[in-house]
Design an enzyme around this catalytic site. Sequence first.
Site, PDB file in Angstrom:
ATOM      1  N   GLU A  64       0.966  -1.175   0.268  1.00 42.30           N
ATOM      2  CA  GLU A  64       0.186  -0.259  -0.048  1.00 42.30           C
ATOM      3  C   GLU A  64       1.113   1.033   0.001  1.00 42.30           C
ATOM      4  O   GLU A  64       2.141   1.085   0.120  1.00 42.30           O
ATOM      5  CB  GLU A  64      -1.101  -0.034   1.220  1.00 42.30           C
ATOM      6  CG  GLU A  64      -2.463  -1.251   1.008  1.00 42.30           C
ATOM      7  CD  GLU A  64      -2.710  -1.652   1.736  1.00 42.30           C
ATOM      8  OE1 GLU A  64      -2.876  -0.178   2.758  1.00 42.30           O
ATOM      9  OE2 GLU A  64      -3.844  -2.260   1.992  1.00 42.30           O
ATOM     10  N   CYS A  73      -2.002  -4.398  -5.473  1.00 41.85           N
ATOM     11  CA  CYS A  73      -2.252  -5.723  -4.836  1.00 41.85           C
ATOM     12  C   CYS A  73      -1.606  -6.981  -4.744  1.00 41.85           C
ATOM     13  O   CYS A  73      -0.856  -6.886  -5.979  1.00 41.85           O
ATOM     14  CB  CYS A  73      -4.096  -6.409  -5.501  1.00 41.85           C
ATOM     15  SG  CYS A  73      -5.335  -5.198  -5.668  1.00 41.85           S
ATOM     16  N   GLU A  75      -2.031 -10.028  -6.402  1.00 44.05           N
ATOM     17  CA  GLU A  75      -1.845 -10.763  -7.260  1.00 44.05           C
ATOM     18  C   GLU A  75      -1.316 -10.849  -8.289  1.00 44.05           C
ATOM     19  O   GLU A  75      -0.125 -10.970  -8.660  1.00 44.05           O
ATOM     20  CB  GLU A  75      -3.631 -10.658  -7.820  1.00 44.05           C
ATOM     21  CG  GLU A  75      -4.654 -12.195  -7.015  1.00 44.05           C
ATOM     22  CD  GLU A  75      -5.188 -11.335  -5.617  1.00 44.05           C
ATOM     23  OE1 GLU A  75      -4.502  -9.718  -5.169  1.00 44.05           O
ATOM     24  OE2 GLU A  75      -6.207 -11.463  -5.246  1.00 44.05           O
TER      25      GLU A  75
HETATM   26  N1  THU Z   1      -5.970  -6.944  -2.247  1.00 40.56           N
HETATM   27  C1  THU Z   1      -5.470  -7.733  -3.126  1.00 40.56           C
HETATM   28  O1  THU Z   1      -4.099  -7.103  -2.496  1.00 40.56           O
HETATM   29  N2  THU Z   1      -5.686  -8.077  -3.463  1.00 40.56           N
HETATM   30  C2  THU Z   1      -7.317  -7.925  -4.126  1.00 40.56           C
HETATM   31  O2  THU Z   1      -7.359  -9.403  -5.437  1.00 40.56           O
HETATM   32  C3  THU Z   1      -8.178  -7.280  -2.891  1.00 40.56           C
HETATM   33  C4  THU Z   1      -7.847  -6.178  -2.281  1.00 40.56           C
HETATM   34  C5  THU Z   1      -5.362  -5.496  -1.497  1.00 40.56           C
HETATM   35  C6  THU Z   1      -5.895  -4.109  -2.127  1.00 40.56           C
HETATM   36  C7  THU Z   1      -6.101  -3.076  -0.492  1.00 40.56           C
HETATM   37  O3  THU Z   1      -4.138  -3.370  -0.031  1.00 40.56           O
HETATM   38  C8  THU Z   1      -6.257  -4.328   0.620  1.00 40.56           C
HETATM   39  O4  THU Z   1      -6.339  -5.598  -0.158  1.00 40.56           O
HETATM   40  C9  THU Z   1      -7.626  -3.785   0.847  1.00 40.56           C
HETATM   41  O5  THU Z   1      -8.084  -3.281  -0.585  1.00 40.56           O
END
Ligand code: THU
Length: 160
Positions: A64, A73, A75
């Site tokens: 983040e 994210c 993935e």
């Molecule tokens: N997040 C992911 O890493 N993968 C996803 O598919 C959904 C959301 C993360 C992004 C952010 O850092 C946190 O989860 C909250 O949305």
Amino acid sequence: MKEVKIETVFQVYKTISETPEDIQKLMIRAVEARQKAYAPYSKFHVGVALLLDNNEVVSGSNQENASYPSGLCAERTAIYYAGAQYPKARILKMAITAASQLKTTSEPIPPCGACRQAIAEYELRQKSPIEIYFMGEKGKVVKSESLSNLLPLIFDSSQL
Ligand code: THU
């Protein structure tokens, strides 16, 4: 006018111990990756592990940023790392796990829409399906044989 119905298929395992042994091992790698997430804002930690056809396991976690949209994210962190490090390798399997610091996450957490689009590009590029397994911190594990099950009406380069 005609109506078009699109069906999709998933497998649901009651717990991780019901999944094949290689998936249990891959999910452990995803949990290890999850513990390295940098998520001070959402406190939602996601970890991903990829099994490549060269037998390497590549992992990633969400990263983040104080400027929220600049974060990434788990993935996409993982698949872009795999693409950058092993551009010729195919991704065979993907394990995803998510855990919040604020509550227990026992429902399977699927990849977000943007990640589905990014994974789709990799699946199309390698011309073979990526098996996707996703779970929360504990509980059920959902398996999708291919990203295409998660993203009907895909937008791809053939439309450009
Ligand atoms: N997040 C992911 O890493 N993968 C996803 O598919 C959904 C959301 C993360 C992004 C952010 O850092 C946190 O989860 C909250 O949305």
